[in-house]
Design a protein around this motif. Structure first.
Motif, PDB file in Angstrom:
ATOM      1  N   VAL A 144       0.809  -1.218   0.000  1.00  0.00           N
ATOM      2  CA  VAL A 144       0.000   0.000   0.000  1.00  0.00           C
ATOM      3  C   VAL A 144       0.842   1.267   0.000  1.00  0.00           C
ATOM      4  CG1 VAL A 144      -1.816  -1.223   1.243  1.00  0.00           C
ATOM      5  CG2 VAL A 144      -0.234   0.241   2.509  1.00  0.00           C
ATOM      6  N   LEU A 154      -7.196   2.764  -5.458  1.00  0.00           N
ATOM      7  CA  LEU A 154      -7.591   1.471  -4.925  1.00  0.00           C
ATOM      8  C   LEU A 154      -7.644   0.398  -6.005  1.00  0.00           C
ATOM      9  CD1 LEU A 154     -10.225   2.718  -2.371  1.00  0.00           C
ATOM     10  CD2 LEU A 154      -8.293   1.232  -1.824  1.00  0.00           C
ATOM     11  N   ASP A 192      -7.362  -4.755  -2.794  1.00  0.00           N
ATOM     12  CA  ASP A 192      -7.502  -4.046  -1.522  1.00  0.00           C
ATOM     13  C   ASP A 192      -8.812  -4.394  -0.824  1.00  0.00           C
ATOM     14  OD1 ASP A 192      -6.076  -1.184  -3.140  1.00  0.00           O
ATOM     15  OD2 ASP A 192      -5.067  -2.548  -1.730  1.00  0.00           O
TER      16      ASP A 192
END
Length: 125
Positions: free
Chosen positions: A64, A86, A90
């Motif tokens: 991330v 995103l 995720d």
């Protein structure tokens, strides 16, 4: 008794953004570590990011880094996880966790004694 309540999850398209919030109550110390974790069904809970209040340092999981940002609003006793760019991978239930003082391995769930109930994040078109 320290309590954590997450909010802000939902459905978002790939490439979109969400901001998760973790409201803390019963917090009597300004020396703490706050972490964000996520979990898919049948999988281990994975550390995403954490913040140590004593030096305001932040750490991110490789998956991330550069897309997620952890921050705090001390006046509101709230911790945020801003999630940008995103990806479908995720998708998970996201949890915030807290512990008094500075932990040694903030991406490891065993470091924390206090947990929120989780909020679902789904990234799908």
């Amino acid at each position: 008794q320290l309590q954590l309540v997450e909010s802000g999850g939902g459905l978002v398209q790939p490439g979109g953004s969400l901001r998760l919030s973790c409201a803390a109550s019963g917090f009597t110390s300004d020396d703490f570590t706050i972490g964000w974790f996520r979990q898919l069904p049948g999988k281990e809970r994975e550390g995403v990011s954490y913040l140590i209040s004593s030096d305001n340092s932040t750490t991110y999981a490789r998956s991330v880094k550069g897309r997620f940002t952890i921050s705090t609003d001390d006046a509101k006793n709230t911790v945020y996880l801003q999630m940008n760019s995103l990806k479908p991978e995720d998708t998970a239930v996201y949890y915030c966790a807290a512990e008094f003082g500075s932990v040694l391995a903030g991406l490891v769930q065993l470091e924390y004694n206090y947990w929120g109930q989780g909020t679902q994040v789904t990234v799908s078109s």
